[in-house]
Write an enzyme that holds these catalytic residues in place. Structure first.
Site, mmCIF file in Angstrom:
data_model
loop_
_atom_site.group_PDB
_atom_site.id
_atom_site.type_symbol
_atom_site.label_atom_id
_atom_site.label_comp_id
_atom_site.label_asym_id
_atom_site.label_seq_id
_atom_site.Cartn_x
_atom_site.Cartn_y
_atom_site.Cartn_z
ATOM 1 N N CYS A 1 -10.074 -1.118 -10.418
ATOM 2 C CA CYS A 1 -9.446 -0.024 -9.662
ATOM 3 C C CYS A 1 -8.098 -0.442 -9.087
ATOM 4 O O CYS A 1 -7.444 0.341 -8.405
ATOM 5 C CB CYS A 1 -10.369 0.459 -8.530
ATOM 6 N N HIS B 1 0.826 -1.207 0.000
ATOM 7 C CA HIS B 1 0.000 0.000 0.000
ATOM 8 C C HIS B 1 0.860 1.258 0.000
ATOM 9 O O HIS B 1 0.456 2.307 -0.512
ATOM 10 C CB HIS B 1 -0.948 -0.004 1.202
ATOM 11 N N GLU C 1 -12.433 -8.992 -5.086
ATOM 12 C CA GLU C 1 -11.027 -9.075 -4.656
ATOM 13 C C GLU C 1 -10.584 -10.491 -4.321
ATOM 14 O O GLU C 1 -9.403 -10.709 -4.050
ATOM 15 C CB GLU C 1 -10.813 -8.205 -3.414
ATOM 16 N N ASP D 1 -5.460 -7.400 -4.432
ATOM 17 C CA ASP D 1 -5.819 -8.528 -3.580
ATOM 18 C C ASP D 1 -6.222 -9.749 -4.398
ATOM 19 O O ASP D 1 -5.894 -10.882 -4.040
ATOM 20 C CB ASP D 1 -6.951 -8.148 -2.617
#
Length: 538
Positions: free
Chosen positions: A500, A188, A429, A453
């Site tokens: 996304c 992240h 995900e 993910d």
């Protein structure tokens, strides 16, 4: 000149001084001092610096979140200037002949205990404030302060590793580049670096040496190299390379105002991923059609306690208003795994990526979820809002979410609070969600595929584990087939489907995604114009 190699997570060239980011040392030593006058002078200097920082934080919060929330830093200044607090520190230094750090620590313990013993909830809450100001002063005294206010100018951050909560605190205009010794290109923190549009290296073979602090350096995000104390020849070449990169970015400006359509006329919605209000400027500057992923958890990461409904409402309202009617898709709270927040007091888990996170927290801590939903629906009156829910694996979860949503909407209606028309979607995900996407699609307006993910769960590779980077294949056919079936099932039941995750910006896959029938791609703002150019060539 030292040359160190790392893995690039965002291209570009940065030239500037290094700022060595060190974790704050919270251990406080107890030492006798002879010169108490000098020790008092140390404390007064640290206090003055802390005051200056708190004033700066007040001004920033006033601009970002409003006067009500900024007042906490006003309270901190008053506590730091409190006569009793300061006299206690002075007595310990002058009478007990103790070092300033220990004097501040002991005073903090006494005052925090006093506040906690009170019946009034407001006064009990001041215990945390006393600890906050005391830790700030101690970190200034022992030289371990690593806060953004300590950065004197735009710098290249050098760190062992950075948690998302640490990365998000930096002022964007103070950052030239990020370089970490550890970390994965899929973490992240890497995603945040791409959002901030700055050259970044992870897994770099460099020591986080305090002696590097202030040294001139170059980060070459194209080659994955860090130059420390570059010679004149290297510096000249890097300035030339930076100039070419800047020129290329300038050429991409021609894409502004143009439609995101393929040669055969298919329109692809091109949106941006952001982490907070501060990123809206980048979205607008890069001419994105909307926001495809607002990571609302960063609002929580920036707070010392659960953000209130009003704080969240103001943040969401600001983003929606600034986007001027363009679509804004806000993801509900997605913490857990590598995004830990202290005040949530999450249990220690053997495998947090497969544990208590995202929607699982929201559906078991409904008061937190309802507060966020109330803020979101109130803000929906000020723009075009869509809400999506992360880590969904079953129809049962969607049905419970929709029940809570209806209850929240009824509450707001009874309070005469206006709401807009809100699309509801879910993130795909997990392989489970992709495989049963035909069962999920009838209950939602859209799917948004979180490829980060989805990739790690499909390949059984922890995206935080840098030692597995050589095994990680984002183009693995299993991942692409799951994306294909998700798009097909969405369309079969009248939902639209976007991506996304980071694969959305992978230009090698753009043509294939279009052939699959993708409706939307949401990427870091810095990739928007380049991706528009690529789509127009398909």
């Amino acid at each position: 000149m030292l040359v160190k190699e790392g893995k690039s997570v965002f291209n570009g060239v940065a030239i500037g001084k290094i700022f060595v980011y060190r974790k704050a040392d919270k251990a406080v030593s107890q030492n006798q001092v002879e010169d108490t006058t000098a020790e008092m002078a140390r404390f007064e200097a640290a206090k003055e610096k802390a005051m200056s920082q708190l004033k700066g934080l007040y001004e920033k919060a006033l601009k970002d979140v409003g006067e009500e929330e900024a007042m906490i830093f006003d309270v901190h200044q008053m506590l730091l200037d409190d006569l009793d607090y300061n006299e206690s520190i002075q007595n310990i230094i002058e009478n007990d002949k103790m070092n300033a750090e220990y004097a501040v620590f002991m005073t903090c313990e006494q005052f925090a205990a006093m506040f906690l013993s009170m019946d009034d909830d407001y006064m009990r809450g001041r215990a945390a404030d006393v600890k906050d100001i005391s830790e700030r002063v101690i970190s200034i005294l022992n030289g371990s302060q690593v806060s953004p206010e300590a950065m004197p100018e735009p710098v290249i951050i050098l760190a062992e590793d950075l948690a998302p909560s640490e990365t998000v605190q930096f002022e964007k205009d103070k950052l030239l580049a990020l370089v970490t010794q550890k970390g994965s290109a899929n973490s992240h923190t890497a995603i945040l670096a791409r959002t901030m549009n700055i050259p970044s290296l992870v897994s770099t073979d460099v020591e986080v040496d305090p002696d590097y602090d202030g040294k001139m350096a170059v980060v070459d995000g194209f080659a994955g190299l860090l130059y420390i104390d570059p010679d004149e020849e290297t510096l000249t070449k890097m300035y030339e390379k930076k100039g070419r990169a800047d020129q290329q970015r300038a050429l991409l400006q021609e894409m502004k105002g143009k439609e995101t359509v393929t040669k055969s006329g298919k329109h692809i919605h091109l949106y941006s991923n952001i982490g907070g209000i501060q990123d809206v400027d980048a979205v607008l500057e890069n001419d994105a059609e909307g926001i495809g992923l607002f990571r609302s958890e960063f609002l929580y990461l920036e707070c010392d306690d659960y953000p209130s409904e009003e704080v969240q409402f103001e943040a969401y309202k600001t983003v929606l208003s600034r986007m001027g009617g363009k679509k804004v898709i806000i993801r509900t709270l997605d913490i857990g795994a590598d995004k830990q927040i202290g005040y949530f007091d999450l249990p220690k888990e053997e495998n947090p990526a497969l544990g208590y996170r995202a929607i699982r927290i929201c559906l078991t801590r409904e008061e937190v979820f309802r507060t966020q939903l109330r803020a979101l629906y109130r803000a929906s009156a000020y723009g075009t809002l869509s809400i999506m829910f992360p880590m969904i694996i079953s129809v049962k979860e969607i049905l419970r979410i929709k029940e809570i949503v209806e209850e929240v909407k009824l509450e707001l209606a009874r309070e005469d609070k206006p709401v807009g028309n809100v699309e509801l979607g879910i993130m795909i995900e997990t392989p489970a969600a992709a495989v049963i996407s035909d069962l999920l699609a009838p209950y939602v307006d859209f799917f948004s595929i979180g490829t980060n993910d989805l990739s790690q769960y499909t390949l059984a590779i922890d995206r935080q584990n840098q030692s597995l980077d050589n095994f990680f294949d984002p183009h693995h056919e299993a991942i692409l087939r799951l994306i294909q079936v998700t798009i097909e099932n969405a369309h079969k039941y009248g939902a639209w489907c976007g991506i996304c995750g980071e694969l959305g910006a992978d230009m090698e896959l753009t043509q294939r995604f279009i052939q699959m029938g993708i409706d939307e791609l949401s990427v870091s703002p810095g990739y928007t114009l380049a991706l528009r150019k690529r789509i127009r060539e398909c």
